[in-house]
Design a protein around this motif. Sequence first.
Motif, PDB file in Angstrom:
ATOM      1  N   VAL A  90      23.260  33.682  59.480  1.00  0.00           N
ATOM      2  CA  VAL A  90      22.516  33.633  60.734  1.00  0.00           C
ATOM      3  C   VAL A  90      21.476  34.741  60.670  1.00  0.00           C
ATOM      4  CG1 VAL A  90      24.325  32.587  62.132  1.00  0.00           C
ATOM      5  CG2 VAL A  90      24.242  35.052  61.933  1.00  0.00           C
ATOM      6  N   ALA A  91      20.294  34.446  61.176  1.00  0.00           N
ATOM      7  CA  ALA A  91      19.202  35.405  61.056  1.00  0.00           C
ATOM      8  C   ALA A  91      18.421  35.523  62.358  1.00  0.00           C
ATOM      9  CB  ALA A  91      18.270  34.982  59.930  1.00  0.00           C
ATOM     10  N   CYS A  92      17.960  36.752  62.613  1.00  0.00           N
ATOM     11  CA  CYS A  92      17.061  37.013  63.734  1.00  0.00           C
ATOM     12  C   CYS A  92      15.938  37.899  63.212  1.00  0.00           C
ATOM     13  CB  CYS A  92      17.792  37.663  64.905  1.00  0.00           C
ATOM     14  SG  CYS A  92      18.347  39.356  64.605  1.00  0.00           S
ATOM     15  N   GLY A  93      15.025  38.265  64.074  1.00  0.00           N
ATOM     16  CA  GLY A  93      13.865  39.032  63.667  1.00  0.00           C
ATOM     17  C   GLY A  93      14.187  40.287  62.867  1.00  0.00           C
ATOM     18  N   ASN A  94      15.115  41.086  63.361  1.00  0.00           N
ATOM     19  CA  ASN A  94      15.437  42.353  62.703  1.00  0.00           C
ATOM     20  C   ASN A  94      16.787  42.366  62.001  1.00  0.00           C
ATOM     21  OD1 ASN A  94      13.034  43.680  63.490  1.00  0.00           O
ATOM     22  ND2 ASN A  94      13.886  43.972  65.527  1.00  0.00           N
ATOM     23  N   GLY A  95      17.611  41.383  62.244  1.00  0.00           N
ATOM     24  CA  GLY A  95      18.919  41.337  61.606  1.00  0.00           C
ATOM     25  C   GLY A  95      19.932  42.288  62.198  1.00  0.00           C
ATOM     26  N   MET A  96      19.711  42.658  63.435  1.00  0.00           N
ATOM     27  CA  MET A  96      20.597  43.631  64.073  1.00  0.00           C
ATOM     28  C   MET A  96      21.448  42.936  65.148  1.00  0.00           C
ATOM     29  SD  MET A  96      19.805  46.443  62.476  1.00  0.00           S
ATOM     30  CE  MET A  96      20.001  47.939  63.366  1.00  0.00           C
ATOM     31  N   GLY A  97      21.160  43.211  66.398  1.00  0.00           N
ATOM     32  CA  GLY A  97      21.994  42.772  67.517  1.00  0.00           C
ATOM     33  C   GLY A  97      22.133  41.281  67.707  1.00  0.00           C
ATOM     34  N   THR A  98      21.025  40.575  67.795  1.00  0.00           N
ATOM     35  CA  THR A  98      21.085  39.142  68.088  1.00  0.00           C
ATOM     36  C   THR A  98      21.801  38.386  66.982  1.00  0.00           C
ATOM     37  OG1 THR A  98      19.030  39.303  69.349  1.00  0.00           O
ATOM     38  CG2 THR A  98      19.724  37.097  68.670  1.00  0.00           C
ATOM     39  N   SER A  99      21.517  38.717  65.743  1.00  0.00           N
ATOM     40  CA  SER A  99      22.176  37.989  64.645  1.00  0.00           C
ATOM     41  C   SER A  99      23.672  38.290  64.604  1.00  0.00           C
ATOM     42  CB  SER A  99      21.520  38.295  63.301  1.00  0.00           C
ATOM     43  OG  SER A  99      21.656  39.653  62.958  1.00  0.00           O
ATOM     44  N   GLN A 100      24.067  39.489  65.017  1.00  0.00           N
ATOM     45  CA  GLN A 100      25.497  39.819  65.065  1.00  0.00           C
ATOM     46  C   GLN A 100      26.194  38.972  66.129  1.00  0.00           C
ATOM     47  OE1 GLN A 100      27.306  41.700  62.992  1.00  0.00           O
ATOM     48  NE2 GLN A 100      29.162  41.292  64.127  1.00  0.00           N
ATOM     49  N   ILE A 101      25.561  38.806  67.281  1.00  0.00           N
ATOM     50  CA  ILE A 101      26.125  37.966  68.345  1.00  0.00           C
ATOM     51  C   ILE A 101      26.164  36.505  67.887  1.00  0.00           C
ATOM     52  CG2 ILE A 101      25.789  37.100  70.699  1.00  0.00           C
ATOM     53  CD1 ILE A 101      24.496  39.894  71.301  1.00  0.00           C
ATOM     54  N   MET A 102      25.086  36.054  67.242  1.00  0.00           N
ATOM     55  CA  MET A 102      25.041  34.683  66.714  1.00  0.00           C
ATOM     56  C   MET A 102      26.156  34.469  65.693  1.00  0.00           C
ATOM     57  SD  MET A 102      20.930  34.271  66.163  1.00  0.00           S
ATOM     58  CE  MET A 102      21.067  32.803  65.155  1.00  0.00           C
ATOM     59  N   LYS A 103      26.415  35.468  64.893  1.00  0.00           N
ATOM     60  CA  LYS A 103      27.474  35.385  63.880  1.00  0.00           C
ATOM     61  C   LYS A 103      28.826  35.152  64.549  1.00  0.00           C
ATOM     62  CE  LYS A 103      29.720  38.146  60.292  1.00  0.00           C
ATOM     63  NZ  LYS A 103      29.698  39.419  59.550  1.00  0.00           N
ATOM     64  N   MET A 104      29.104  35.914  65.609  1.00  0.00           N
ATOM     65  CA  MET A 104      30.383  35.754  66.318  1.00  0.00           C
ATOM     66  C   MET A 104      30.494  34.362  66.937  1.00  0.00           C
ATOM     67  SD  MET A 104      31.035  39.554  67.969  1.00  0.00           S
ATOM     68  CE  MET A 104      29.694  39.413  69.118  1.00  0.00           C
ATOM     69  N   LYS A 105      29.406  33.875  67.523  1.00  0.00           N
ATOM     70  CA  LYS A 105      29.419  32.547  68.133  1.00  0.00           C
ATOM     71  C   LYS A 105      29.562  31.462  67.067  1.00  0.00           C
ATOM     72  CE  LYS A 105      27.104  33.770  72.390  1.00  0.00           C
ATOM     73  NZ  LYS A 105      28.211  33.476  73.285  1.00  0.00           N
ATOM     74  N   ALA A 106      28.878  31.619  65.951  1.00  0.00           N
ATOM     75  CA  ALA A 106      28.979  30.639  64.864  1.00  0.00           C
ATOM     76  C   ALA A 106      30.399  30.578  64.317  1.00  0.00           C
ATOM     77  CB  ALA A 106      27.990  30.978  63.750  1.00  0.00           C
ATOM     78  N   LYS A 107      31.056  31.730  64.185  1.00  0.00           N
ATOM     79  CA  LYS A 107      32.450  31.749  63.723  1.00  0.00           C
ATOM     80  C   LYS A 107      33.317  30.905  64.645  1.00  0.00           C
ATOM     81  CE  LYS A 107      33.134  36.161  61.363  1.00  0.00           C
ATOM     82  NZ  LYS A 107      33.836  37.447  61.448  1.00  0.00           N
ATOM     83  N   LYS A 108      33.129  31.068  65.972  1.00  0.00           N
ATOM     84  CA  LYS A 108      33.910  30.293  66.942  1.00  0.00           C
ATOM     85  C   LYS A 108      33.651  28.805  66.804  1.00  0.00           C
ATOM     86  CE  LYS A 108      34.319  31.556  71.312  1.00  0.00           C
ATOM     87  NZ  LYS A 108      33.977  32.127  72.650  1.00  0.00           N
TER      88      LYS A 108
END
Length: 93
Positions: free
Chosen positions: A5-23
């Motif tokens: 999962v990727a976002c502009g900076n690879g920090m906060g948003t992508s980490q949240i997306m990662k958790m949601k994708a895992k679910k």
Amino acid sequence: MRVVVACGNGMGTSQIMKMKAKKVFKKLDIAIDIDHMSIGQAKTAAKDYDVVICSEALTSNFNITNNKTKLIGLKNLLSEAEMEEKIKETLDI
């Protein structure tokens, strides 16, 4: 299955997306190995993944030429429902 999962900076948003994708992948009973990173990093690494998930606005950054990697663009990066729908559609589930 390898997912990034990727976002502009690879920090906060992508980490949240990662958790949601895992679910979502767990709900769909699909085993994954998942990473998160910036669009710049993901652009280079995409060929090593089965699925790339990012914002619809950022999908044009990718030039995926292999038949293995699937690109999923989301309108709402934090919507599990949209993510699930697009994953099912892209993976023909």
